[in-house]
Design a protein around this motif. Structure first.
Motif, PDB file in Angstrom:
ATOM      1  N   LYS A 172       0.738  -1.033  -0.081  1.00  0.00           N
ATOM      2  CA  LYS A 172       0.064   0.332  -0.087  1.00  0.00           C
ATOM      3  C   LYS A 172       0.842   1.478  -0.221  1.00  0.00           C
ATOM      4  O   LYS A 172       0.649   2.313  -0.243  1.00  0.00           O
ATOM      5  N   ASP A 173       1.716   1.251   0.985  1.00  0.00           N
ATOM      6  CA  ASP A 173       2.751   2.390   1.075  1.00  0.00           C
ATOM      7  C   ASP A 173       3.562   2.237  -0.471  1.00  0.00           C
ATOM      8  O   ASP A 173       3.974   3.624  -0.626  1.00  0.00           O
ATOM      9  N   SER A 178      -2.916  -2.721  -9.371  1.00  0.00           N
ATOM     10  CA  SER A 178      -3.683  -4.303  -9.182  1.00  0.00           C
ATOM     11  C   SER A 178      -3.743  -4.550  -7.748  1.00  0.00           C
ATOM     12  O   SER A 178      -3.567  -5.470  -6.875  1.00  0.00           O
ATOM     13  N   ASP A 179      -4.472  -3.567  -7.076  1.00  0.00           N
ATOM     14  CA  ASP A 179      -4.728  -4.051  -5.200  1.00  0.00           C
ATOM     15  C   ASP A 179      -5.711  -4.980  -5.214  1.00  0.00           C
ATOM     16  O   ASP A 179      -5.632  -6.309  -4.295  1.00  0.00           O
ATOM     17  N   GLU A 180      -6.613  -5.387  -5.709  1.00  0.00           N
ATOM     18  CA  GLU A 180      -7.804  -6.112  -5.868  1.00  0.00           C
ATOM     19  C   GLU A 180      -7.080  -7.971  -5.832  1.00  0.00           C
ATOM     20  O   GLU A 180      -7.449  -8.564  -5.622  1.00  0.00           O
ATOM     21  N   VAL A 185      -4.552 -13.100  -3.801  1.00  0.00           N
ATOM     22  CA  VAL A 185      -3.422 -13.387  -3.454  1.00  0.00           C
ATOM     23  C   VAL A 185      -3.495 -14.021  -1.874  1.00  0.00           C
ATOM     24  O   VAL A 185      -3.345 -14.851  -1.538  1.00  0.00           O
ATOM     25  N   LEU A 186      -3.517 -12.852  -1.148  1.00  0.00           N
ATOM     26  CA  LEU A 186      -2.796 -12.891   0.190  1.00  0.00           C
ATOM     27  C   LEU A 186      -4.336 -14.120   0.921  1.00  0.00           C
ATOM     28  O   LEU A 186      -3.937 -14.457   2.058  1.00  0.00           O
ATOM     29  N   ALA A 254       0.033 -13.872 -12.777  1.00  0.00           N
ATOM     30  CA  ALA A 254      -0.059 -13.025 -11.070  1.00  0.00           C
ATOM     31  C   ALA A 254      -0.004 -13.498 -10.499  1.00  0.00           C
ATOM     32  O   ALA A 254       0.464 -12.570  -9.508  1.00  0.00           O
ATOM     33  N   LEU A 255      -0.290 -15.123  -9.700  1.00  0.00           N
ATOM     34  CA  LEU A 255       0.402 -15.396  -8.766  1.00  0.00           C
ATOM     35  C   LEU A 255       0.992 -15.126  -8.371  1.00  0.00           C
ATOM     36  O   LEU A 255       1.905 -15.245  -7.471  1.00  0.00           O
TER      37      LEU A 255
END
Length: 291
Positions: A172-173, A178-180, A185-186, A254-255
């Motif tokens: 975030k910092d 692609s935050d979604e 993934v998390l 992406a993963l």
């Protein structure tokens, strides 16, 4: 300048090589002096190895510390590692009282096995390179638990959930795109961890600890109890786990990108995430395990 002593291994030599916590048979293709893990590593003897039975895409340069001579003592160590590390249990085929139905069953089982193997080989391959310093951590992790009979103190701080939150804040910092996708993934890592810990991520010596800790924290997920040491073991298993999913190549790419980035972040923050010393198991615990 590095004092270049004679190399321990030669090109075309068969060796045993650490990949994660296990030893695999490998062949040395090339030798060189190089820095494998810049900017933290020093120049040293390195070897390009090909793992026996693996695709060439898994060929990699490894430091001398990851290679062992092919001899009886090290083959015994390889067998001990394989036995101690959790893996798949073999299934015993069911028998039938009818010879005819048994033959048909064997044929169907064989056909099904072939089909599954063909499906598996057609699936996209994912390679998650683990930084050498974290590979060394995996080796130390194995030695501490299986050889020294030590344990990770639980509940661990930070735990897996907290580590994932820390990584999320880090991205975030950095104003990551692609935050979604990152959230998915998390969430997937947490789900895999909770599903796999008891079946795949524990050494034999830790299983009694798992039984004990689950009795104490009935309402919590495993990811709220265990930490970076066991999360790192999950990363070793990811290529195999993902190969058995129906993910398409774009999703896998992406993963993989996120997994590789997280491993680099864990490497930089290993002092805050991973133990430097494990705790000694009590004589009472050792007695229970042996019995």
């Amino acid at each position: 300048m590095t004092n270049k002593r004679p190399m321990t291994f030669e090109a075309n030599e068969n060796v045993l090589c650490f990949h994660g916590p296990l030893l695999y048979e490998a062949k040395i293709l090339k030798t060189d002096w190089r820095v494998l893990d810049p900017p933290h590593g020093d120049e040293g003897a390195c070897y390009l190895v090909h793992y026996r039975g693996w695709k060439q895409t898994w060929d990699e340069w490894v430091p001398e510390s990851r290679a062992l001579k092919m001899n009886e003592a090290n083959l015994a160590k390889q067998a001990s590692l394989k036995e101690s590390y959790p893996g798949k249990k073999k299934t015993v085929p069911k028998t039938s009282t009818s010879t005819e139905s048994s033959d048909r069953g064997k044929k169907r089982a064989k056909d099904t096995s072939v089909d599954k193997e063909e499906d598996f080989t057609k699936r996209p391959e994912i390679k998650v390179p683990i930084p050498d310093s974290l590979k060394a951590q995996l080796v130390d992790d194995w030695e501490s638990i299986t050889k020294n009979q030590q344990l990770v103190p639980l509940p661990k701080t930070p735990n897996v959930v907290e580590i994932l939150d820390m990584y999320r804040e880090f991205k975030k910092d950095k104003k990551a795109k692609s935050d979604e996708i990152l959230q998915e993934v998390l969430a997937g890592i947490k789900a895999y961890f909770d599903r796999c810990l008891g079946n795949m991520l524990l050494y034999r010596f830790e299983r009694q600890q798992y039984v004990d800790i689950r009795k104490r924290f009935v309402g919590k997920d495993d990811s709220e109890i265990y930490g970076g040491e066991h999360l790192l073991r999950l990363f070793v298993q990811f290529p195999m786990l993902i190969a058995h999913t129906s993910m398409d190549q774009d999703s896998i790419n992406a993963l993989r990108e996120n997994l590789v980035d997280m491993l680099k972040w864990m490497q930089k923050n290993h002092k805050d995430l991973l133990l430097s010393e494990y705790e000694n198991a009590s004589p009472a615990y050792q007695s229970i395990v042996k019995s």
